[in-house]
Design a protein around this motif. Structure first.
Motif, PDB file in Angstrom:
ATOM      1  N   UNK A 120       0.829  -1.201   0.000  1.00 53.63           N
ATOM      2  CA  UNK A 120       0.000   0.000   0.000  1.00 53.63           C
ATOM      3  C   UNK A 120       0.868   1.258   0.000  1.00 53.63           C
ATOM      4  N   UNK A 121       1.902   1.238   0.819  1.00 53.32           N
ATOM      5  CA  UNK A 121       2.856   2.342   0.879  1.00 53.32           C
ATOM      6  C   UNK A 121       4.171   1.778   1.396  1.00 53.32           C
ATOM      7  N   UNK A 122       5.114   2.648   1.655  1.00 51.50           N
ATOM      8  CA  UNK A 122       6.449   2.218   2.072  1.00 51.50           C
ATOM      9  C   UNK A 122       6.437   1.373   3.342  1.00 51.50           C
ATOM     10  N   UNK A 123       5.404   1.546   4.172  1.00 62.58           N
ATOM     11  CA  UNK A 123       5.370   0.876   5.462  1.00 62.58           C
ATOM     12  C   UNK A 123       4.222  -0.105   5.660  1.00 62.58           C
ATOM     13  N   UNK A 124       3.423  -0.353   4.635  1.00 57.85           N
ATOM     14  CA  UNK A 124       2.236  -1.183   4.835  1.00 57.85           C
ATOM     15  C   UNK A 124       1.987  -2.121   3.660  1.00 57.85           C
ATOM     16  N   UNK A 125       1.707  -3.373   3.996  1.00 57.77           N
ATOM     17  CA  UNK A 125       1.248  -4.351   3.010  1.00 57.77           C
ATOM     18  C   UNK A 125      -0.170  -4.740   3.396  1.00 57.77           C
ATOM     19  N   UNK A 126      -1.076  -4.719   2.427  1.00 60.08           N
ATOM     20  CA  UNK A 126      -2.437  -5.210   2.649  1.00 60.08           C
ATOM     21  C   UNK A 126      -2.411  -6.709   2.387  1.00 60.08           C
ATOM     22  N   UNK A 127      -2.826  -7.493   3.377  1.00 56.92           N
ATOM     23  CA  UNK A 127      -2.847  -8.950   3.264  1.00 56.92           C
ATOM     24  C   UNK A 127      -4.295  -9.416   3.327  1.00 56.92           C
ATOM     25  N   UNK A 128      -4.673 -10.227   2.360  1.00 53.80           N
ATOM     26  CA  UNK A 128      -6.025 -10.768   2.296  1.00 53.80           C
ATOM     27  C   UNK A 128      -5.897 -12.244   1.964  1.00 53.80           C
ATOM     28  N   UNK A 129      -6.720 -13.081   2.571  1.00 48.38           N
ATOM     29  CA  UNK A 129      -6.706 -14.492   2.190  1.00 48.38           C
ATOM     30  C   UNK A 129      -8.116 -15.049   2.148  1.00 48.38           C
ATOM     31  N   UNK A 134     -14.475 -26.984   1.027  1.00 47.31           N
ATOM     32  CA  UNK A 134     -15.862 -27.437   0.956  1.00 47.31           C
ATOM     33  C   UNK A 134     -16.201 -28.614   1.866  1.00 47.31           C
ATOM     34  N   UNK A 135     -15.213 -29.323   2.388  1.00 50.43           N
ATOM     35  CA  UNK A 135     -15.536 -30.390   3.333  1.00 50.43           C
ATOM     36  C   UNK A 135     -15.672 -29.850   4.758  1.00 50.43           C
ATOM     37  N   UNK A 136     -15.304 -28.584   4.965  1.00 56.84           N
ATOM     38  CA  UNK A 136     -15.387 -27.991   6.300  1.00 56.84           C
ATOM     39  C   UNK A 136     -16.430 -26.879   6.383  1.00 56.84           C
ATOM     40  N   UNK A 137     -16.504 -26.010   5.365  1.00 59.15           N
ATOM     41  CA  UNK A 137     -17.406 -24.852   5.387  1.00 59.15           C
ATOM     42  C   UNK A 137     -18.447 -24.939   4.278  1.00 59.15           C
ATOM     43  N   UNK A 138     -19.592 -24.318   4.538  1.00 61.62           N
ATOM     44  CA  UNK A 138     -20.664 -24.328   3.538  1.00 61.62           C
ATOM     45  C   UNK A 138     -20.379 -23.378   2.387  1.00 61.62           C
ATOM     46  N   UNK A 139     -19.433 -22.463   2.567  1.00 64.13           N
ATOM     47  CA  UNK A 139     -19.003 -21.591   1.477  1.00 64.13           C
ATOM     48  C   UNK A 139     -17.635 -21.008   1.821  1.00 64.13           C
ATOM     49  N   UNK A 140     -16.884 -20.517   0.823  1.00 64.24           N
ATOM     50  CA  UNK A 140     -15.574 -19.906   1.104  1.00 64.24           C
ATOM     51  C   UNK A 140     -15.726 -18.641   1.950  1.00 64.24           C
ATOM     52  N   UNK A 141     -14.641 -18.239   2.590  1.00 60.02           N
ATOM     53  CA  UNK A 141     -14.637 -16.997   3.362  1.00 60.02           C
ATOM     54  C   UNK A 141     -13.298 -16.287   3.187  1.00 60.02           C
ATOM     55  N   UNK A 142     -13.318 -14.965   3.438  1.00 58.05           N
ATOM     56  CA  UNK A 142     -12.140 -14.124   3.216  1.00 58.05           C
ATOM     57  C   UNK A 142     -11.892 -13.235   4.435  1.00 58.05           C
ATOM     58  N   UNK A 143     -10.627 -13.116   4.807  1.00 55.78           N
ATOM     59  CA  UNK A 143     -10.194 -12.210   5.878  1.00 55.78           C
ATOM     60  C   UNK A 143      -9.158 -11.256   5.304  1.00 55.78           C
ATOM     61  N   UNK A 144      -9.038 -10.067   5.872  1.00 54.68           N
ATOM     62  CA  UNK A 144      -8.062  -9.075   5.411  1.00 54.68           C
ATOM     63  C   UNK A 144      -7.497  -8.341   6.626  1.00 54.68           C
ATOM     64  N   UNK A 145      -6.241  -7.890   6.460  1.00 56.89           N
ATOM     65  CA  UNK A 145      -5.598  -7.130   7.531  1.00 56.89           C
ATOM     66  C   UNK A 145      -4.437  -6.337   6.956  1.00 56.89           C
ATOM     67  N   UNK A 146      -4.123  -5.206   7.562  1.00 58.11           N
ATOM     68  CA  UNK A 146      -2.896  -4.502   7.181  1.00 58.11           C
ATOM     69  C   UNK A 146      -1.710  -5.148   7.886  1.00 58.11           C
ATOM     70  N   UNK A 147      -0.578  -5.133   7.227  1.00 56.61           N
ATOM     71  CA  UNK A 147       0.662  -5.624   7.828  1.00 56.61           C
ATOM     72  C   UNK A 147       1.615  -4.426   7.889  1.00 56.61           C
ATOM     73  N   UNK A 148       1.622  -3.702   9.010  1.00 56.99           N
ATOM     74  CA  UNK A 148       2.515  -2.542   9.116  1.00 56.99           C
ATOM     75  C   UNK A 148       3.950  -2.970   9.340  1.00 56.99           C
ATOM     76  N   UNK A 149       4.859  -2.096   8.916  1.00 59.53           N
ATOM     77  CA  UNK A 149       6.288  -2.348   9.099  1.00 59.53           C
ATOM     78  C   UNK A 149       6.630  -2.264  10.564  1.00 59.53           C
TER      79      UNK A 149
END
Length: 168
Positions: free
Chosen positions: A139-148, A153-168
């Motif tokens: 995102x900038x010199x000190x931050x990476x946006x991380x999303x996964x 399908x054998x564990x959850x009824x549908x996919x899911x997504x989480x996101x977080x900033x990764x500051x330096x």
């Protein structure tokens, strides 16, 4: 970030059974080193993708023309991620942190991981059918946006997504 209510999707019947089995396993003392969690044995801690725990969440990301390496502070796990388009290893070969392959979509590093061991433990219910897709965007010199995104399908009824900033 998805589902929008911030809650994990419902577990499938098989996912509920595995979660119950894991909770029962965790409630007692291990009868052998073989039944001791991987993080206690210093084999793996966060799993891939890692979920922050408030302790030892430091990442170092290194890049060469053909690989990206991600070093996680706790237990010093290093993931070597090929960027050359090679296929995943055979699905019969399972690894603690799965098998990762990466590519670039513009300024975003996209890493897909699969082929987890039956013994892999994440900070969320999962199975060896888990497919994780991580996205790292500077995102900038000190931050990476991380999303996964977790698709299991054998564990959850549908996919899911989480996101977080990764500051330096």
């Amino acid at each position: 970030v998805d589902p929008p209510n911030g809650r994990l999707p419902a577990l499938t019947p098989a996912g509920k059974a595995r979660a119950s089995e894991r909770a029962k396993f965790r409630s007692g003392r291990p009868d052998s080193w073989l039944n001791t969690p991987a993080w206690v044995r210093c084999i793996s801690y966060h799993g891939v993708p890692p979920v922050s725990t408030g302790y030892n969440n430091t990442y170092q990301i290194f890049q060469t023309p053909n690989y990206v390496a991600i070093l996680v502070e706790n237990i010093h796990d290093v993931r070597i991620i090929p960027l050359d388009g090679r296929p995943f290893i055979d699905e019969d070969i399972q690894q603690w942190n799965g098998d990762s392959r990466g590519h670039w979509e513009g300024a975003t590093l996209v890493v897909e991981t699969r082929n987890y061991s039956d013994k892999t433990e994440h900070r969320f219910p999962s199975s060896r059918q888990l497919r994780a897709v991580e996205r790292f965007t500077r995102i900038d010199e000190n931050t990476i946006h991380n999303e996964f995104t977790i698709d299991d399908p054998t564990t959850y009824t549908k996919p899911w997504t989480a996101a977080r900033p990764m500051p330096r």
